[in-house]
Design a protein around this motif. Structure first.
Motif, PDB file in Angstrom:
ATOM      1  N   ASN A  94      11.227  -3.075 -12.334  1.00  0.00           N
ATOM      2  CA  ASN A  94      10.093  -3.069 -11.415  1.00  0.00           C
ATOM      3  C   ASN A  94      10.542  -2.242 -10.218  1.00  0.00           C
ATOM      4  O   ASN A  94      11.384  -2.679  -9.441  1.00  0.00           O
ATOM      5  CB  ASN A  94       9.712  -4.494 -11.006  1.00  0.00           C
ATOM      6  CG  ASN A  94       8.496  -4.528 -10.110  1.00  0.00           C
ATOM      7  OD1 ASN A  94       8.107  -3.518  -9.529  1.00  0.00           O
ATOM      8  ND2 ASN A  94       7.898  -5.704  -9.988  1.00  0.00           N
ATOM      9  N   ASP A  95       9.966  -1.047 -10.077  1.00  0.00           N
ATOM     10  CA  ASP A  95      10.342  -0.140  -8.998  1.00  0.00           C
ATOM     11  C   ASP A  95       9.586  -0.404  -7.704  1.00  0.00           C
ATOM     12  O   ASP A  95       9.764   0.330  -6.731  1.00  0.00           O
ATOM     13  CB  ASP A  95      10.118   1.315  -9.425  1.00  0.00           C
ATOM     14  CG  ASP A  95      11.071   1.745 -10.530  1.00  0.00           C
ATOM     15  OD1 ASP A  95      12.165   1.164 -10.625  1.00  0.00           O
ATOM     16  OD2 ASP A  95      10.707   2.655 -11.299  1.00  0.00           O
ATOM     17  N   ALA A  96       8.744  -1.430  -7.693  1.00  0.00           N
ATOM     18  CA  ALA A  96       7.993  -1.774  -6.485  1.00  0.00           C
ATOM     19  C   ALA A  96       7.962  -3.293  -6.318  1.00  0.00           C
ATOM     20  O   ALA A  96       6.929  -3.888  -6.055  1.00  0.00           O
ATOM     21  CB  ALA A  96       6.577  -1.211  -6.557  1.00  0.00           C
ATOM     22  N   ALA A  97       9.112  -3.917  -6.497  1.00  0.00           N
ATOM     23  CA  ALA A  97       9.193  -5.383  -6.444  1.00  0.00           C
ATOM     24  C   ALA A  97       9.217  -5.876  -5.011  1.00  0.00           C
ATOM     25  O   ALA A  97       9.881  -5.298  -4.147  1.00  0.00           O
ATOM     26  CB  ALA A  97      10.445  -5.856  -7.175  1.00  0.00           C
ATOM     27  N   VAL A  98       8.483  -6.951  -4.795  1.00  0.00           N
ATOM     28  CA  VAL A  98       8.525  -7.646  -3.518  1.00  0.00           C
ATOM     29  C   VAL A  98       8.989  -9.074  -3.789  1.00  0.00           C
ATOM     30  O   VAL A  98       9.046  -9.518  -4.943  1.00  0.00           O
ATOM     31  CB  VAL A  98       7.161  -7.642  -2.788  1.00  0.00           C
ATOM     32  CG1 VAL A  98       6.776  -6.231  -2.369  1.00  0.00           C
ATOM     33  CG2 VAL A  98       6.084  -8.271  -3.640  1.00  0.00           C
ATOM     34  N   GLN A  99       9.308  -9.772  -2.725  1.00  0.00           N
ATOM     35  CA  GLN A  99       9.804 -11.150  -2.854  1.00  0.00           C
ATOM     36  C   GLN A  99       8.904 -11.969  -3.768  1.00  0.00           C
ATOM     37  O   GLN A  99       7.687 -11.865  -3.684  1.00  0.00           O
ATOM     38  CB  GLN A  99       9.885 -11.766  -1.459  1.00  0.00           C
ATOM     39  CG  GLN A  99      10.517 -13.132  -1.426  1.00  0.00           C
ATOM     40  CD  GLN A  99      10.763 -13.572  -0.003  1.00  0.00           C
ATOM     41  OE1 GLN A  99      11.512 -12.941   0.720  1.00  0.00           O
ATOM     42  NE2 GLN A  99      10.124 -14.655   0.402  1.00  0.00           N
ATOM     43  N   THR A 100       9.492 -12.745  -4.638  1.00  0.00           N
ATOM     44  CA  THR A 100       8.891 -13.636  -5.648  1.00  0.00           C
ATOM     45  C   THR A 100       8.527 -12.932  -6.957  1.00  0.00           C
ATOM     46  O   THR A 100       8.097 -13.595  -7.886  1.00  0.00           O
ATOM     47  CB  THR A 100       7.659 -14.444  -5.154  1.00  0.00           C
ATOM     48  OG1 THR A 100       6.542 -13.587  -5.021  1.00  0.00           O
ATOM     49  CG2 THR A 100       7.961 -15.207  -3.872  1.00  0.00           C
ATOM     50  N   ASN A 101       8.685 -11.601  -7.054  1.00  0.00           N
ATOM     51  CA  ASN A 101       8.407 -10.934  -8.331  1.00  0.00           C
ATOM     52  C   ASN A 101       9.438 -11.345  -9.367  1.00  0.00           C
ATOM     53  O   ASN A 101      10.593 -11.650  -9.049  1.00  0.00           O
ATOM     54  CB  ASN A 101       8.409  -9.425  -8.174  1.00  0.00           C
ATOM     55  CG  ASN A 101       7.122  -8.884  -7.560  1.00  0.00           C
ATOM     56  OD1 ASN A 101       7.023  -7.705  -7.303  1.00  0.00           O
ATOM     57  ND2 ASN A 101       6.127  -9.710  -7.328  1.00  0.00           N
ATOM     58  N   VAL A 102       8.994 -11.352 -10.638  1.00  0.00           N
ATOM     59  CA  VAL A 102       9.806 -11.859 -11.744  1.00  0.00           C
ATOM     60  C   VAL A 102       9.856 -10.835 -12.870  1.00  0.00           C
ATOM     61  O   VAL A 102       8.854 -10.175 -13.166  1.00  0.00           O
ATOM     62  CB  VAL A 102       9.208 -13.183 -12.277  1.00  0.00           C
ATOM     63  CG1 VAL A 102       9.963 -13.687 -13.484  1.00  0.00           C
ATOM     64  CG2 VAL A 102       9.160 -14.241 -11.179  1.00  0.00           C
ATOM     65  N   LEU A 103      11.016 -10.722 -13.497  1.00  0.00           N
ATOM     66  CA  LEU A 103      11.181  -9.972 -14.747  1.00  0.00           C
ATOM     67  C   LEU A 103      11.572 -10.983 -15.816  1.00  0.00           C
ATOM     68  O   LEU A 103      12.486 -11.789 -15.601  1.00  0.00           O
ATOM     69  CB  LEU A 103      12.280  -8.919 -14.631  1.00  0.00           C
ATOM     70  CG  LEU A 103      12.043  -7.751 -13.686  1.00  0.00           C
ATOM     71  CD1 LEU A 103      13.311  -6.903 -13.577  1.00  0.00           C
ATOM     72  CD2 LEU A 103      10.880  -6.900 -14.161  1.00  0.00           C
ATOM     73  N   THR A 104      10.902 -10.950 -16.976  1.00  0.00           N
ATOM     74  CA  THR A 104      11.203 -11.890 -18.046  1.00  0.00           C
ATOM     75  C   THR A 104      11.335 -11.134 -19.356  1.00  0.00           C
ATOM     76  O   THR A 104      10.478 -10.318 -19.700  1.00  0.00           O
ATOM     77  CB  THR A 104      10.099 -12.954 -18.185  1.00  0.00           C
ATOM     78  OG1 THR A 104       9.973 -13.644 -16.947  1.00  0.00           O
ATOM     79  CG2 THR A 104      10.427 -13.949 -19.280  1.00  0.00           C
TER      80      THR A 104
END
Length: 139
Positions: A94-104
């Motif tokens: 995720n090249d535009a992740a902000v706080q609380t973003n998740v990768l699964t």
């Protein structure tokens, strides 16, 4: 006249063998024990960090960007992948992740995996470095 009796005896013998093979204990799949790793660091302008973790078996891998400071609305990049030699080969990013973003994702095998955190242009000389925390839950 003897054929029907033989067939009946053979049928009884087969049924007795099949009945003896019945196992009343159901097979219950086991869930792997999950491990949570927490990685923190300070991300400078154009900087990046790679953290490694070990997955012990197949199963779900979840990385959560739990904190980005001083501004939780600023985007950074983060990815999870596998280690090939000394390189972290990103599988999910995720090249535009902000706080609380998740990768699964799902680990198909155990082994050494990696988490990479990187600046995507949000860190400037005016903002100073960003402090990040990422938690990774895996089998």
């Amino acid at each position: 006249m003897f054929r029907p009796i033989r067939r009946g005896l053979l049928l009884c013998a087969v049924l007795a063998l099949v009945a003896g093979c019945d196992d009343p204990t159901p097979i219950v799949p086991t869930n792997p024990t999950l491990t949570t790793d927490t990685f923190t660091g300070q991300l400078a302008q154009n900087g990046a960090f790679t953290h490694q973790f070990t997955v012990n078996s197949t199963g779900k891998v979840t990385a959560t960007l739990t904190s980005v400071q001083p501004d939780a609305t600023k985007a950074i990049g983060f990815s999870i992948g596998t280690v090939i030699g000394t390189t972290c080969q990103a599988v999910l990013a995720n090249d535009a992740a902000v706080q609380t973003n998740v990768l699964t994702g799902t680990a198909q095998i155990g082994g050494t995996f990696c988490l990479r955190v990187y600046d995507v242009g949000s860190v400037t000389s005016d903002t100073g470095p960003f402090t990040y925390t990422v938690t990774v839950e895996h089998p």
